[in-house]
Design an enzyme around this catalytic site. Sequence first.
Site, mmCIF file in Angstrom:
data_model
loop_
_atom_site.group_PDB
_atom_site.id
_atom_site.type_symbol
_atom_site.label_atom_id
_atom_site.label_comp_id
_atom_site.label_asym_id
_atom_site.label_seq_id
_atom_site.Cartn_x
_atom_site.Cartn_y
_atom_site.Cartn_z
ATOM 1 N N GLU A 69 0.870 -1.169 0.000
ATOM 2 C CA GLU A 69 0.000 0.000 0.000
ATOM 3 C C GLU A 69 0.908 1.220 0.000
ATOM 4 O O GLU A 69 2.018 1.184 0.555
ATOM 5 C CB GLU A 69 -0.934 0.009 1.205
ATOM 6 C CG GLU A 69 -1.919 -1.159 1.246
ATOM 7 C CD GLU A 69 -2.876 -1.198 0.066
ATOM 8 O OE1 GLU A 69 -3.078 -0.148 -0.588
ATOM 9 O OE2 GLU A 69 -3.417 -2.280 -0.215
ATOM 10 N N GLU A 107 -7.074 11.268 -0.404
ATOM 11 C CA GLU A 107 -7.599 10.321 -1.395
ATOM 12 C C GLU A 107 -6.977 8.940 -1.240
ATOM 13 O O GLU A 107 -7.627 7.916 -1.505
ATOM 14 C CB GLU A 107 -7.409 10.843 -2.816
ATOM 15 C CG GLU A 107 -5.980 11.186 -3.208
ATOM 16 C CD GLU A 107 -5.632 12.636 -2.935
ATOM 17 O OE1 GLU A 107 -4.742 13.157 -3.626
ATOM 18 O OE2 GLU A 107 -6.243 13.248 -2.028
ATOM 19 N N HIS A 142 -8.523 -1.659 1.162
ATOM 20 C CA HIS A 142 -7.288 -2.312 0.733
ATOM 21 C C HIS A 142 -6.381 -2.519 1.950
ATOM 22 O O HIS A 142 -6.213 -1.618 2.775
ATOM 23 C CB HIS A 142 -6.573 -1.451 -0.311
ATOM 24 C CG HIS A 142 -7.241 -1.460 -1.641
ATOM 25 N ND1 HIS A 142 -6.692 -2.042 -2.743
ATOM 26 C CD2 HIS A 142 -8.431 -0.957 -2.033
ATOM 27 C CE1 HIS A 142 -7.509 -1.895 -3.773
ATOM 28 N NE2 HIS A 142 -8.571 -1.235 -3.369
ATOM 29 N N ASP A 176 -4.909 -8.758 1.341
ATOM 30 C CA ASP A 176 -4.905 -8.944 -0.108
ATOM 31 C C ASP A 176 -3.961 -10.067 -0.523
ATOM 32 O O ASP A 176 -4.239 -10.802 -1.478
ATOM 33 C CB ASP A 176 -4.510 -7.641 -0.806
ATOM 34 C CG ASP A 176 -5.631 -6.608 -0.764
ATOM 35 O OD1 ASP A 176 -6.704 -6.926 -0.223
ATOM 36 O OD2 ASP A 176 -5.424 -5.486 -1.264
#
Length: 232
Positions: free
Chosen positions: A9, A52, A150, A155
């Site tokens: 990430e 964001e 996420h 993941d």
Amino acid sequence: MRQVILDTETTGLDPLHGDRVIEVAAVELVNLLPTGNVFHRLVDPERDIPAEATRIHGFTNADLQGKPRFATIVEEFIAFLGDSPVIAHNAPFDFGFLDAELRRCGAPPLDRSRMIDSLALAKLRYPGMPNSLDALCRRLGVDNSMRAAHNAILDCRLLAQVYLELMGGKQPGFELAASQAGGADALTMGESVAWTPRPIPVSDDQAGSHQAFLRAKVKDALWLKPPFATEA
């Protein structure tokens, strides 16, 4: 066969514009199945996380306060990867960010020959269809209900299941073998099945009846001709 599932990430989409890694996770596979051996670290990106980006992965500046910098974990990370192939979904994205972090540490970039892009594999198998990790989970029956945002380690674990299905859904060398302890059949890896032939005895009358049935029902059968036939 050792492989590593990888995910990161980040603070944004482009390491060349100053975006940094904030989470790195890796899951070890042997013969396509997770071994339970994982690498997972949150990383101080040494910069602010844009709003964001937080909306995508949920991490804020406060979450990473006091976490180690990438340079602190780089040796442990490289050791975990070893020389194994590295699987990632949209792998060029993760490799690009990790290469940027490795360069900052004075370490060599990851060898692209080790890269396996599960997104590219999915596009070959399902051309023209959505092939995001969520889409593949739904299509292949992988439970992703816990994936609210996420998260690199989650993941990785989901991708491990998806990758197994993309590779055919069967672990290489997975066979039935006798359990050493209880004598019952057990599922093990890489062991042969011990067996003893047990031919079924057939009387002459039964054999004759079978031959008569075949001659009456099957015309011009190959097994009734030389060299297969046992009688004229």
